[in-house]
Scaffold this motif. Structure first.
Motif, PDB file in Angstrom:
ATOM      1  N   ALA A 150       0.833  -1.195   0.000  1.00 29.81           N
ATOM      2  CA  ALA A 150       0.000   0.000   0.000  1.00 29.81           C
ATOM      3  C   ALA A 150       0.869   1.247   0.000  1.00 29.81           C
ATOM      4  O   ALA A 150       2.007   1.236   0.483  1.00 29.81           O
ATOM      5  N   PHE A 151       0.306   2.331  -0.541  1.00 29.02           N
ATOM      6  CA  PHE A 151       0.951   3.637  -0.496  1.00 29.02           C
ATOM      7  C   PHE A 151      -0.130   4.706  -0.581  1.00 29.02           C
ATOM      8  O   PHE A 151      -1.257   4.454  -1.031  1.00 29.02           O
ATOM      9  N   ALA A 152       0.196   5.903  -0.140  1.00 29.86           N
ATOM     10  CA  ALA A 152      -0.749   7.021  -0.180  1.00 29.86           C
ATOM     11  C   ALA A 152      -0.718   7.653  -1.566  1.00 29.86           C
ATOM     12  O   ALA A 152       0.362   7.885  -2.129  1.00 29.86           O
ATOM     13  N   PRO A 153      -1.864   7.930  -2.175  1.00 35.66           N
ATOM     14  CA  PRO A 153      -1.869   8.528  -3.515  1.00 35.66           C
ATOM     15  C   PRO A 153      -1.141   9.867  -3.574  1.00 35.66           C
ATOM     16  O   PRO A 153      -0.580  10.216  -4.625  1.00 35.66           O
ATOM     17  N   SER A 154      -1.131  10.601  -2.478  1.00 36.32           N
ATOM     18  CA  SER A 154      -0.459  11.900  -2.484  1.00 36.32           C
ATOM     19  C   SER A 154       1.060  11.770  -2.511  1.00 36.32           C
ATOM     20  O   SER A 154       1.754  12.750  -2.808  1.00 36.32           O
ATOM     21  N   ASP A 155       1.580  10.570  -2.210  1.00 37.18           N
ATOM     22  CA  ASP A 155       3.033  10.385  -2.174  1.00 37.18           C
ATOM     23  C   ASP A 155       3.607   9.851  -3.482  1.00 37.18           C
ATOM     24  O   ASP A 155       4.829   9.833  -3.644  1.00 37.18           O
ATOM     25  N   PHE A 156       2.756   9.426  -4.404  1.00 41.34           N
ATOM     26  CA  PHE A 156       3.254   8.753  -5.604  1.00 41.34           C
ATOM     27  C   PHE A 156       2.264   9.014  -6.739  1.00 41.34           C
ATOM     28  O   PHE A 156       1.103   8.609  -6.655  1.00 41.34           O
ATOM     29  N   PRO A 157       2.690   9.690  -7.821  1.00 41.32           N
ATOM     30  CA  PRO A 157       1.758  10.060  -8.896  1.00 41.32           C
ATOM     31  C   PRO A 157       1.493   8.910  -9.863  1.00 41.32           C
ATOM     32  O   PRO A 157       1.851   8.965 -11.045  1.00 41.32           O
ATOM     33  N   ALA A 158       0.890   7.876  -9.370  1.00 43.33           N
ATOM     34  CA  ALA A 158       0.575   6.721 -10.205  1.00 43.33           C
ATOM     35  C   ALA A 158      -0.933   6.574 -10.320  1.00 43.33           C
ATOM     36  O   ALA A 158      -1.666   6.835  -9.364  1.00 43.33           O
ATOM     37  N   PHE A 159      -1.386   6.162 -11.493  1.00 46.25           N
ATOM     38  CA  PHE A 159      -2.802   5.959 -11.742  1.00 46.25           C
ATOM     39  C   PHE A 159      -3.154   4.486 -11.578  1.00 46.25           C
ATOM     40  O   PHE A 159      -2.292   3.603 -11.698  1.00 46.25           O
ATOM     41  N   VAL A 160      -4.426   4.258 -11.333  1.00 45.20           N
ATOM     42  CA  VAL A 160      -4.903   2.883 -11.214  1.00 45.20           C
ATOM     43  C   VAL A 160      -4.724   2.172 -12.557  1.00 45.20           C
ATOM     44  O   VAL A 160      -5.079   2.710 -13.605  1.00 45.20           O
ATOM     45  N   GLY A 161      -4.167   0.968 -12.497  1.00 44.60           N
ATOM     46  CA  GLY A 161      -3.892   0.206 -13.706  1.00 44.60           C
ATOM     47  C   GLY A 161      -2.503   0.410 -14.262  1.00 44.60           C
ATOM     48  O   GLY A 161      -2.108  -0.286 -15.201  1.00 44.60           O
ATOM     49  N   GLN A 162      -1.745   1.348 -13.721  1.00 42.79           N
ATOM     50  CA  GLN A 162      -0.402   1.626 -14.210  1.00 42.79           C
ATOM     51  C   GLN A 162       0.585   0.621 -13.639  1.00 42.79           C
ATOM     52  O   GLN A 162       0.491   0.221 -12.481  1.00 42.79           O
ATOM     53  N   GLN A 163       1.553   0.225 -14.475  1.00 37.58           N
ATOM     54  CA  GLN A 163       2.590  -0.703 -14.032  1.00 37.58           C
ATOM     55  C   GLN A 163       3.752   0.067 -13.419  1.00 37.58           C
ATOM     56  O   GLN A 163       4.131   1.132 -13.902  1.00 37.58           O
ATOM     57  N   VAL A 164       4.296  -0.484 -12.359  1.00 41.60           N
ATOM     58  CA  VAL A 164       5.449   0.105 -11.681  1.00 41.60           C
ATOM     59  C   VAL A 164       6.472  -0.998 -11.423  1.00 41.60           C
ATOM     60  O   VAL A 164       6.148  -2.190 -11.443  1.00 41.60           O
ATOM     61  N   ASP A 165       7.699  -0.576 -11.217  1.00 38.21           N
ATOM     62  CA  ASP A 165       8.776  -1.503 -10.873  1.00 38.21           C
ATOM     63  C   ASP A 165       8.941  -1.509  -9.360  1.00 38.21           C
ATOM     64  O   ASP A 165       9.089  -0.457  -8.732  1.00 38.21           O
ATOM     65  N   VAL A 166       8.910  -2.699  -8.783  1.00 37.67           N
ATOM     66  CA  VAL A 166       8.966  -2.848  -7.336  1.00 37.67           C
ATOM     67  C   VAL A 166      10.233  -3.615  -6.978  1.00 37.67           C
ATOM     68  O   VAL A 166      10.545  -4.644  -7.595  1.00 37.67           O
ATOM     69  N   PHE A 167      10.942  -3.092  -5.972  1.00 35.61           N
ATOM     70  CA  PHE A 167      12.142  -3.741  -5.462  1.00 35.61           C
ATOM     71  C   PHE A 167      11.927  -4.048  -3.982  1.00 35.61           C
ATOM     72  O   PHE A 167      11.596  -3.157  -3.202  1.00 35.61           O
ATOM     73  N   ILE A 168      12.077  -5.310  -3.641  1.00 33.69           N
ATOM     74  CA  ILE A 168      11.841  -5.777  -2.279  1.00 33.69           C
ATOM     75  C   ILE A 168      13.176  -6.235  -1.697  1.00 33.69           C
ATOM     76  O   ILE A 168      13.876  -7.067  -2.306  1.00 33.69           O
ATOM     77  N   LYS A 169      13.514  -5.673  -0.555  1.00 37.02           N
ATOM     78  CA  LYS A 169      14.759  -6.066   0.089  1.00 37.02           C
ATOM     79  C   LYS A 169      14.651  -7.503   0.579  1.00 37.02           C
ATOM     80  O   LYS A 169      13.683  -7.879   1.233  1.00 37.02           O
ATOM     81  N   ALA A 170      15.646  -8.306   0.235  1.00 37.13           N
ATOM     82  CA  ALA A 170      15.624  -9.722   0.609  1.00 37.13           C
ATOM     83  C   ALA A 170      17.037 -10.157   0.949  1.00 37.13           C
ATOM     84  O   ALA A 170      18.015  -9.676   0.369  1.00 37.13           O
ATOM     85  N   PRO A 171      17.176 -11.056   1.885  1.00 35.38           N
ATOM     86  CA  PRO A 171      18.518 -11.547   2.216  1.00 35.38           C
ATOM     87  C   PRO A 171      19.068 -12.400   1.089  1.00 35.38           C
ATOM     88  O   PRO A 171      18.328 -12.923   0.245  1.00 35.38           O
ATOM     89  N   VAL A 172      20.371 -12.523   1.059  1.00 38.47           N
ATOM     90  CA  VAL A 172      20.992 -13.386   0.055  1.00 38.47           C
ATOM     91  C   VAL A 172      20.566 -14.827   0.304  1.00 38.47           C
ATOM     92  O   VAL A 172      20.119 -15.189   1.391  1.00 38.47           O
TER      93      VAL A 172
END
Length: 388
Positions: free
Chosen positions: A336-358
């Motif tokens: 989840a994220f607040a719409p005011s913090d990220f100018p993305a529209f519904v249905g738009q694709q974004v690149d997500v990076f998740i921190k993970a241990p080796v």
């Protein structure tokens, strides 16, 4: 005989070949331009963490996309919203022609009024009949009193006539009065019984009328429900995402491949991330995650974990790489994220990076933090209770 110094066969053909080769070299050299190395117009997304997992995410409402439909087909007479409007739960969105349903409601209201009037008339008849019962009871009491008096007179004159103190004619008159009084009592009892029976008939008629009234009220509630179904209302607080219905068009009832209208809750927005099943065991619910905007990776936002979708799905978004497997399945994680913090529209694709241990570190405790199923919280329980 001396041979000529220049021979077309021996010298002309080689010279022509050399000339053609030179012309070809000149032509290629004149058209050659040195290739300029330029930077791509859009920089590729860079990994946020030293050790992370990258996944493609799609922005969706917190309630997921709600495809609105209508239960009764008809011609659209009103469209109250446009795409992008923020609405409240219960707010009308669009409606169809409701004249037939309004007529049915008016007819059922008239039926309810008629049955109510019939019950009122029967109740008045019951009141009058109760007065008749009371009057018949009073008449019966009077007749019984008269019978008692006539019986006493008959007994008294029977004694007097034996002692010759009264005439035989007077005794016979007392006997007739006693019989008449007894007959009057019987008549009054019959009248009272008839009045009570008529009262029971009226009571039965009232119960029947009350049953018809209940039936008319149920029909009225059904007609009002049908009338209410001609107006599509917002099921939740949210925003209108797409409007595919216009004034004058016929709105088809039921589930459509192209919904009449779509909406969803946008406070907050969610990102549905596809994580390759081969790396899903490295993802934890407490792992930080960042989403970057495609087209401008410098625009990014920190994500908060919401839940895992416990069912692993086949991968649908393929890159076309020849080494890519088409039978890969993916785990979907919701952030989840607040719409005011990220100018993305519904249905738009974004690149997500998740921190993970080796892998070497994650392999020591692969089940840590991987809780796909959990108990309902208070808000979810209230939502389920309202749905039930």
């Amino acid at each position: 005989m001396t041979r000529p110094f220049f021979s077309a066969t021996r010298h002309g053909i080689p010279l022509l070949a050399v000339a053609l080769i030179g012309f070809a070299g000149w032509s290629i050299a004149s058209k050659y331009r040195p290739r300029l190395v330029t930077m791509p117009p859009i920089a590729a997304p860079t990994h946020t963490y030293d050790n992370d997992l990258a996944g493609a995410g799609i922005v969706e409402p917190a309630s997921e996309v709600i495809a609105l439909a209508i239960e009764r087909g008809g011609v659209v007479t009103r469209v109250d919203v446009v795409a992008g409007d923020v609405v409240k739960a219960g707010q009308p969105l669009f409606s169809i022609d409701a004249r037939n349903y309004q007529a049915a409601v008016a007819q059922d209201e008239a039926a309810v009024a008629a049955e109510s009037a019939a019950i009122a008339s029967i109740e008045q008849s019951i009141i009058l009949q109760q007065d008749a019962i009371d009057q018949a009871g009073a008449n019966l009491d009077s007749a019984e009193a008269e019978r008692t008096r006539a019986s006493l007179d008959h007994a008294r004159y029977a004694v007097l006539v034996r002692s010759a103190s009264a005439t035989r004619q007077r005794f016979e008159s007392a006997t007739a009065d006693a019989e008449k009084a007894s007959a009057s009592v019987a008549a009054m009892k019959a009248t009272l019984a008839s009045a009570r029976q008529q009262n029971e008939v009226l009571s039965a008629q009232r119960r029947e009328a009350e049953a018809r009234l209940d039936q008319a009220k149920a029909a009225l509630e059904g007609a009002r429900a049908d009338l209410d179904k001609t107006v599509v209302k917002a099921p939740v607080d949210g925003a209108i995402l797409k409007v595919n219905v216009r004034l004058g068009e016929y709105a088809q009832a039921g589930v459509l491949s192209n919904p009449l209208m779509t909406m969803g809750s946008i406070e907050p927005l969610h990102v549905r991330v596809d994580i390759d099943e081969a790396d899903s065991w490295r993802v934890h619910k407490d792992s930080p995650a960042v989403a970057s905007l495609r087209g401008n990776p410098a625009i990014s936002v920190a994500l908060s974990f919401v839940r895992f979708e416990p069912y692993v799905l086949p991968k649908r978004s393929l890159t076309g790489d020849t080494a890519e497997r088409v039978d890969t399945r993916v785990l979907q994680a919701i952030y989840a994220f607040a719409p005011s913090d990220f100018p993305a529209f519904v249905g738009q694709q974004v690149d997500v990076f998740i921190k993970a241990p080796v892998r070497a570190v994650a392999a020591h405790n692969p089940a840590s933090g991987r809780i796909a199923f959990g108990a309902l919280n208070g808000a979810q329980m209230r939502t389920v209770s309202r749905a039930n």
